[in-house]
Enzyme design. Structure first.
Site, PDB file in Angstrom:
ATOM      1  N   GLY A 101      44.239  38.383  49.544  1.00  0.00           N
ATOM      2  CA  GLY A 101      42.982  37.883  48.999  1.00  0.00           C
ATOM      3  C   GLY A 101      42.247  38.980  48.258  1.00  0.00           C
ATOM      4  O   GLY A 101      42.870  39.906  47.743  1.00  0.00           O
ATOM      5  N   SER A 102      40.938  38.891  48.246  1.00  0.00           N
ATOM      6  CA  SER A 102      40.167  39.835  47.441  1.00  0.00           C
ATOM      7  C   SER A 102      40.036  41.190  48.136  1.00  0.00           C
ATOM      8  O   SER A 102      40.144  41.292  49.364  1.00  0.00           O
ATOM      9  CB  SER A 102      38.770  39.274  47.181  1.00  0.00           C
ATOM     10  N   GLY A 143      39.269  42.194  52.024  1.00  0.00           N
ATOM     11  CA  GLY A 143      40.205  43.144  52.622  1.00  0.00           C
ATOM     12  C   GLY A 143      39.468  44.283  53.314  1.00  0.00           C
ATOM     13  O   GLY A 143      39.830  44.715  54.410  1.00  0.00           O
ATOM     14  N   GLU A 170      47.012  42.608  51.082  1.00  0.00           N
ATOM     15  CA  GLU A 170      47.523  42.385  49.730  1.00  0.00           C
ATOM     16  C   GLU A 170      46.323  41.935  48.901  1.00  0.00           C
ATOM     17  O   GLU A 170      45.919  40.788  48.976  1.00  0.00           O
ATOM     18  CB  GLU A 170      48.571  41.269  49.807  1.00  0.00           C
ATOM     19  N   GLU A 175      38.235  42.458  38.548  1.00  0.00           N
ATOM     20  CA  GLU A 175      39.210  41.382  38.572  1.00  0.00           C
ATOM     21  C   GLU A 175      38.514  40.044  38.295  1.00  0.00           C
ATOM     22  O   GLU A 175      37.512  39.713  38.915  1.00  0.00           O
ATOM     23  CB  GLU A 175      39.890  41.321  39.940  1.00  0.00           C
TER      24      GLU A 175
END
Lengths: 498, 293
Positions: free
Chosen positions: A255-256, A260, A277, A408
């Site tokens: 995820g983001s 995280g 991830e 992002e």
């Protein structure tokens, strides 16, 4: 992904120019008639379908038409508690005890049933998440099944994976996955966990629960012992309950980067292992000697695959100055042929944005890009009036410091920069807190090896982009997270070496 | 007349130089009987930051050296340590170590350096892979250094723990910022002198003496440190490292090890401080007319 249709589409475009009577591809919708969906989905805990304790549900909708598909159970802490307890019981009682070769056979079964039910899975994936049916059908579902097939065989061969050490399972793995590749991410997480002998509590993203629940049906069908895999649906607080549960030994999250970090903070001081991830802002670098037409395909595939909802999307394009004008022109031409629309149509290239919320984020960044003085290009295309859609978007005249270059976006938005020298582009490409992936396009082998060594990212695609495989480790450097998924290296995230 | 001995000023080691702490502070190191041994630098957070800058600068050069060359340089460290082993032993004894333990500590430390010297040009081969992807691509994974790593060895093993954490770190091409044992700082400083004369480029290893309570936080929270590796830390310090590491997602490895056994060395200590990089490239036209071999 798009290559086969390129020539046809260019012919169409030429025809459009020469002929007033424009002709377009006839609709080719995949049918959903064979799909069996319930009105309401419960939680899959201990091999049974159980209602959430608080009896709360939320709706999952089709982002392409905003219609409700089903009600999904909203798990809270007490439900997560049950799921973890079931996973613990299954770990202690069965899964860590049975012969590894038997474990393998169960996982093979899952892979096979997924293959048998692949069309159903693809259609549901597209209905629930908005991605083009061509991608669900040709990428997500087959790859997901392949991950089970690949990992199954590791179950009784772990001693070859970690020389001189014995690989023991960690215990209960809590897994939280995103909405961009719902079934595929479930497979990335569950398959290696099971192969290594762990049991699982998995939470799908709230906008895309359905294929994970279908996977639960498949797991039921495969006859896995109850509790080995538990699927709990819900929102962020459900995920937090998994992360914070004291009896969870391993947290795997995709995820983001923001979330995280919350997770890394939450598990500090515990003995929980983590794989994170996270986000990316990957550079796709085009040198003057690159095969330009192939590179343009790679750029398109890099940023517009799955509406740009890809953590490793090639969202920063670097083009060598001498070919910049040509590449940008070809790119504009090419995206003019992309079909934005009904994800269920087999001709669609760019489907629906996954949610209203995500569309809002993308539009916010498009606005920021314009306000920062970048030059925007969007081809004219007929975007459906219902549903969440965003045309492919290019930004030129951006600075290294532009927010659309640094942050992002997770949508079909590409920021284009130019460069002159190799040193310059390496520096620019690495100048980001992220480090997930990068693309390099050049005809020169020595340059590829130079760049693949110097780019600080976990996956480098040379003269290709957005390729995935169960045998190929995937994961990031720096703030794109840690740990790898896939391949031999992905297994190590689910074992302790003694 | 009795000759007056020259006393040594123990300094910190940053960027291949031996400065005093920029803070100008010191703490007194005393032997068991209470006699003064040295005034040791009481390093500051600015020293930590300077070290990280030096370490970052050194990453490119160190990771860019051939693995074979790194191997030789690590072996050179062992040679230099061997030559200075009496000094290491004496310093440990002066700081209160029993004689036999001091000898063991030094002997095991030298052997450990040699052990990791041998790994430099082998771990990539052992850990890497060519991945048989189901498409027409050549795909391989190699291990690469993480970058700048903070090294926090336990207090009570001032040389062996330090070497056991530092060597896998630099064998793998990383550069290091080391927080020396507060109670037994001399071994770390003497090791710095060894490293400085072993062809290790400046900045690859930086060693700061001082208080963990002051130095651990700036090291763990530094945005240009990629990972932290430590051992024998109490729960409070472990928590501090893990919490402070969140800001830039540092990789944290804290081992429960006293390092005095076979488990105290191994390939996986190198692997922990590596990133896995996977590269894809298309293969031209599998199954063409010329492929019938």
């Amino acid at each position: 992904m798009y290559t086969n249709r390129l020539i046809t589409l260019q012919l169409i475009k030429m025809a459009k120019k020469t002929n007033k009577n424009t002709w377009e591809l006839a609709p080719a919708p995949e049918s959903s008639g064979h799909i069996d969906l319930k009105k309401q989905y419960e939680l899959f805990i201990d091999g049974r379908w159980v209602a959430p304790k608080k009896k709360k549900y939320f709706a999952t909708t089709n982002p392409a038409n905003e219609k409700k598909i089903a009600n999904i159970a909203y798990a809270d802490e007490s439900d997560v508690d049950l799921a973890v307890a079931a996973a613990r019981k299954a770990f202690d009682g069965v899964w860590s005890k049975i012969a590894p070769s038997e474990r393998a056979k169960y996982i093979y079964r899952i892979a096979r049933i997924m293959q048998e039910r692949s069309r159903e899975l693809a259609v549901i994936e597209t209905m629930d998440g908005g991605k083009p049916i061509r991608e669900s059908r040709d990428v997500d579902v087959p790859l997901a099944a392949n991950h089970f097939f690949y990992n199954a065989g590791w179950a009784d061969k772990l001693e070859y994976a970690f020389p001189t050490k014995r690989a023991e399972p960690l215990g209960v793995a809590g897994q939280i996955i995103p909405w961009n590749f719902p079934l595929l991410m479930a497979a990335w997480k569950i398959a290696p966990a099971l192969a290594a002998g762990n049991t699982v509590v998995l939470k799908p993203a709230e906008t895309t629960s359905l294929t994970a629940l279908k996977l639960a049906e498949i797991i039921e069908e495969a006859g896995l012992p109850p509790g080995v895999v538990n699927i709990v649906t819900g929102h962020g607080d459900t995920g937090a309950a998994i992360v914070n549960h004291p009896d969870v030994n391993k947290v795997a999250f995709t995820g983001s980067t923001g979330v995280g970090k919350i997770i890394q903070n939450a598990i500090a001081g515990t003995n929980k292992k983590a794989t994170l991830e996270l986000g990316g802002k990957s550079a796709n670098i085009i040198f003057a000697d690159a095969p330009i037409d192939q590179a343009v395909e790679g750029i398109v595939n890099g940023i517009f695959f799955n509406q740009g909802h890809v953590c490793c999307a090639g969202s920063r394009l670097f083009v060598q100055e001498s070919v910049a004008e040509l590449v940008i022109k070809k790119l504009k031409d090419r995206i003019g042929t992309l079909i934005v629309g009904d994800p269920m149509d087999k001709n669609t290239d760019i489907g629906a944005i996954n949610s209203k919320e995500q569309l809002g984020i993308i539009n916010k960044y498009i606005k920021i890009g314009n306000e920062e003085g970048a030059e925007m290009y969007q081809p004219s295309c007929n975007v459906p009036s219902k549903g969440y859609f965003c045309p492919p978007t290019l930004f030129t005249n951006v600075a290294q410091s532009s927010r659309i270059v640094q942050e992002e976006i997770f949508g079909p938005v590409l920021a284009i920069q130019t460069f002159r020298t190799i040193d310059e582009v390496i520096q620019k490409a690495n100048n980001t807190p992220y480090g997930l992936a990068a693309g390099v396009w050049t005809d020169k082998g020595s340059r590829i090896f130079n760049l693949t060594t110097k780019l600080r990212a976990g996956v480098i695609w040379a003269n290709t982009y957005n390729k995935f495989d169960p045998t190929s480790p995937f994961g990031g450097y720096k703030e794109s997270g840690f740990g790898r998924e896939g391949g031999l290296h992905g297994l190590s995230a689910y074992v302790k070496l003694v | 007349m009795k000759r007056l001995v020259i006393q040594k000023t123990y300094k910190i080691y940053i960027g291949g130089k031996f400065p005093r702490t920029e803070s100008g502070r010191y703490y007194k190191l005393e032997s068991n009987d209470g006699s003064a041994i040295a005034n040791v630098c009481l390093g500051s957070r600015k020293d930590v930051r300077n070290s990280v800058v030096a370490a970052r600068k050194a990453v490119g050069g160190w990771s860019g050296k051939t693995a074979f060359n790194r191997s030789q340089i690590l072996y050179r460290i062992a040679e230099m340590m061997e030559g200075r082993s009496e000094q290491f032993i004496e310093e440990l004894i002066a700081q209160g170590f029993p004689k036999s333990r001091a000898r063991e500590e030094v002997k095991e430390s030298i052997d450990r350096v040699v052990y990791y010297a041998g790994w430099c040009d082998k771990y990539v081969q052992v850990l890497g892979s060519v991945n048989p992807v189901a498409s027409s691509h050549f795909n391989f994974s190699v291990h690469e250094p993480m970058g700048v790593v903070g090294v926090v060895p336990q207090e009570n093993s001032p040389l062996l723990a330090l070497v056991s954490l530092l060597m896998p770190c630099i064998a793998g091409g990383n550069t290091a910022v080391v927080l020396a044992s507060e109670k037994y700082p001399l071994s770390a400083i003497t090791l710095a002198e060894v490293i400085n004369s072993s062809d290790v480029p400046g900045g690859v290893v930086n060693i700061i003496t001082g208080k963990l309570t002051e130095l651990l936080k700036p090291l763990s929270s530094h945005m240009d440190v990629n990972g932290i590796v430590g051992s024998g830390l109490d729960e409070e310090n472990k928590m501090l490292i893990q919490k402070e590491s969140v800001a830039n997602l540092k990789r944290v490895f804290i081992y429960n090890q006293d390092w005095q056994n076979e488990e105290g060395k191994g390939l996986y200590y190198i692997a922990d401080l590596q990133e896995v990089k996977t590269t894809w490239h298309p293969i031209e036209n599998i199954g063409g007319a010329s492929s019938s071999y």
